[in-house]
Write a protein that holds these residues in place. Structure first.
Motif, mmCIF file in Angstrom:
data_model
loop_
_atom_site.group_PDB
_atom_site.id
_atom_site.type_symbol
_atom_site.label_atom_id
_atom_site.label_comp_id
_atom_site.label_asym_id
_atom_site.label_seq_id
_atom_site.Cartn_x
_atom_site.Cartn_y
_atom_site.Cartn_z
ATOM 1 N N GLY A 230 -9.322 -9.730 -21.305
ATOM 2 C CA GLY A 230 -10.006 -9.996 -20.049
ATOM 3 C C GLY A 230 -11.461 -10.403 -20.241
ATOM 4 N N GLN A 231 -11.999 -10.148 -21.408
ATOM 5 C CA GLN A 231 -13.394 -10.480 -21.684
ATOM 6 C C GLN A 231 -13.570 -11.931 -22.127
ATOM 7 N N GLU A 232 -12.480 -12.608 -22.387
ATOM 8 C CA GLU A 232 -12.515 -13.971 -22.899
ATOM 9 C C GLU A 232 -12.000 -14.928 -21.824
ATOM 10 N N LYS A 233 -12.706 -16.031 -21.632
ATOM 11 C CA LYS A 233 -12.316 -16.982 -20.584
ATOM 12 C C LYS A 233 -11.056 -17.754 -20.954
ATOM 13 N N ASP A 234 -11.039 -18.358 -22.123
ATOM 14 C CA ASP A 234 -9.886 -19.157 -22.557
ATOM 15 C C ASP A 234 -9.302 -18.562 -23.828
ATOM 16 N N GLY A 235 -8.006 -18.602 -23.936
ATOM 17 C CA GLY A 235 -7.344 -18.114 -25.136
ATOM 18 C C GLY A 235 -7.197 -16.611 -25.129
ATOM 19 N N LYS A 236 -6.601 -16.126 -26.182
ATOM 20 C CA LYS A 236 -6.370 -14.684 -26.299
ATOM 21 C C LYS A 236 -6.714 -14.216 -27.703
ATOM 22 N N ASN A 237 -7.800 -14.748 -28.250
ATOM 23 C CA ASN A 237 -8.183 -14.373 -29.605
ATOM 24 C C ASN A 237 -8.544 -12.903 -29.717
ATOM 25 N N ASN A 238 -9.263 -12.366 -28.722
ATOM 26 C CA ASN A 238 -9.635 -10.955 -28.767
ATOM 27 C C ASN A 238 -8.404 -10.058 -28.715
ATOM 28 N N GLU A 239 -7.443 -10.425 -27.882
ATOM 29 C CA GLU A 239 -6.218 -9.631 -27.778
ATOM 30 C C GLU A 239 -5.442 -9.676 -29.089
ATOM 31 N N LYS A 240 -5.339 -10.854 -29.690
ATOM 32 C CA LYS A 240 -4.634 -10.979 -30.969
ATOM 33 C C LYS A 240 -5.296 -10.125 -32.041
ATOM 34 N N LEU A 241 -6.616 -10.142 -32.065
ATOM 35 C CA LEU A 241 -7.338 -9.359 -33.066
ATOM 36 C C LEU A 241 -7.084 -7.864 -32.887
ATOM 37 N N CYS A 242 -7.087 -7.394 -31.657
ATOM 38 C CA CYS A 242 -6.823 -5.977 -31.405
ATOM 39 C C CYS A 242 -5.392 -5.598 -31.776
ATOM 40 N N ILE A 243 -4.439 -6.454 -31.470
ATOM 41 C CA ILE A 243 -3.037 -6.166 -31.812
ATOM 42 C C ILE A 243 -2.859 -6.158 -33.331
ATOM 43 N N ILE A 244 -3.437 -7.126 -34.021
ATOM 44 C CA ILE A 244 -3.333 -7.169 -35.487
ATOM 45 C C ILE A 244 -3.999 -5.949 -36.107
ATOM 46 N N THR A 245 -5.158 -5.557 -35.579
ATOM 47 C CA THR A 245 -5.831 -4.359 -36.076
ATOM 48 C C THR A 245 -4.972 -3.124 -35.843
ATOM 49 N N VAL B 265 -0.237 7.801 -29.546
ATOM 50 C CA VAL B 265 -1.437 7.748 -28.701
ATOM 51 C C VAL B 265 -2.383 6.663 -29.202
ATOM 52 N N LEU B 266 -2.558 6.587 -30.504
ATOM 53 C CA LEU B 266 -3.412 5.558 -31.090
ATOM 54 C C LEU B 266 -2.882 4.162 -30.777
ATOM 55 N N GLY B 267 -1.579 3.984 -30.811
ATOM 56 C CA GLY B 267 -0.974 2.698 -30.474
ATOM 57 C C GLY B 267 -1.240 2.303 -29.033
ATOM 58 N N PHE B 268 -1.113 3.273 -28.117
ATOM 59 C CA PHE B 268 -1.394 2.964 -26.714
ATOM 60 C C PHE B 268 -2.876 2.661 -26.490
ATOM 61 N N ILE B 269 -3.747 3.343 -27.210
ATOM 62 C CA ILE B 269 -5.184 3.050 -27.111
ATOM 63 C C ILE B 269 -5.468 1.639 -27.602
ATOM 64 N N MET B 270 -4.861 1.246 -28.708
ATOM 65 C CA MET B 270 -5.071 -0.108 -29.232
ATOM 66 C C MET B 270 -4.531 -1.158 -28.258
ATOM 67 N N GLN B 271 -3.418 -0.869 -27.600
ATOM 68 C CA GLN B 271 -2.895 -1.804 -26.605
ATOM 69 C C GLN B 271 -3.828 -1.921 -25.406
ATOM 70 N N ALA B 272 -4.385 -0.812 -24.982
ATOM 71 C CA ALA B 272 -5.330 -0.844 -23.863
ATOM 72 C C ALA B 272 -6.579 -1.630 -24.247
ATOM 73 N N LEU B 273 -7.047 -1.446 -25.471
ATOM 74 C CA LEU B 273 -8.196 -2.214 -25.945
ATOM 75 C C LEU B 273 -7.877 -3.701 -26.010
ATOM 76 N N ALA B 274 -6.662 -4.035 -26.422
ATOM 77 C CA ALA B 274 -6.264 -5.446 -26.493
ATOM 78 C C ALA B 274 -6.231 -6.062 -25.103
ATOM 79 N N LYS B 275 -5.724 -5.325 -24.141
ATOM 80 C CA LYS B 275 -5.681 -5.837 -22.770
ATOM 81 C C LYS B 275 -7.093 -6.008 -22.208
ATOM 82 N N TYR B 276 -7.949 -5.045 -22.470
ATOM 83 C CA TYR B 276 -9.337 -5.137 -22.019
ATOM 84 C C TYR B 276 -10.048 -6.309 -22.698
ATOM 85 N N ALA B 277 -9.810 -6.480 -24.004
ATOM 86 C CA ALA B 277 -10.464 -7.550 -24.757
ATOM 87 C C ALA B 277 -10.009 -8.921 -24.284
#
Length: 98
Positions: free
Chosen positions: A72-87, A58-70
């Motif tokens: 979408g918050q960034e215009k260029d690149g996927k730094n937020n998504e990478k950070l959430c996946i690494i976390t 469940v925690l893994g799926f929550i982190m994936q959902a947060l990564a997908k949401y993050a």
């Protein structure tokens, strides 16, 4: 990014796999709680060991959902998504976290 996700999914399901492999070898009743003197104060079913692997999934799926949401918050690149996946990888790799 693909390599991080390849590591992420096995870390999500590895605790469940290991618990299912160990389950037949466990006795029906296992110690579930100890007091300050190291005496067993509660016995539980061996199936209670499945609680923490499910929490990890469940925690893994929550982190994936947060990564997908993050992402979408960034215009260029996927730094937020990478950070959430690494976390999420670090959180799932730490056995004391779950």
């Amino acid at each position: 990014m693909k390599s991080k996700k390849v590591l992420f999914f096995p870390l999500m399901f590895l605790p469940l796999l290991l618990t299912l492999l160990a389950l037949p070898f466990l006795p029906d009743q296992i110690p579930a709680h100890y007091d300050a003197n190291n005496q067993v104060t509660r016995w539980g079913s061996k199936y209670e060991t499945l609680i923490f692997p499910v929490i990890a999934i469940v925690l893994g799926f929550i982190m994936q959902a947060l990564a997908k949401y993050a992402s979408g918050q960034e215009k260029d690149g996927k730094n937020n998504e990478k950070l959430c996946i690494i976390t999420g990888i670090l959180l799932l790799a730490d056995p004391a976290a779950c």
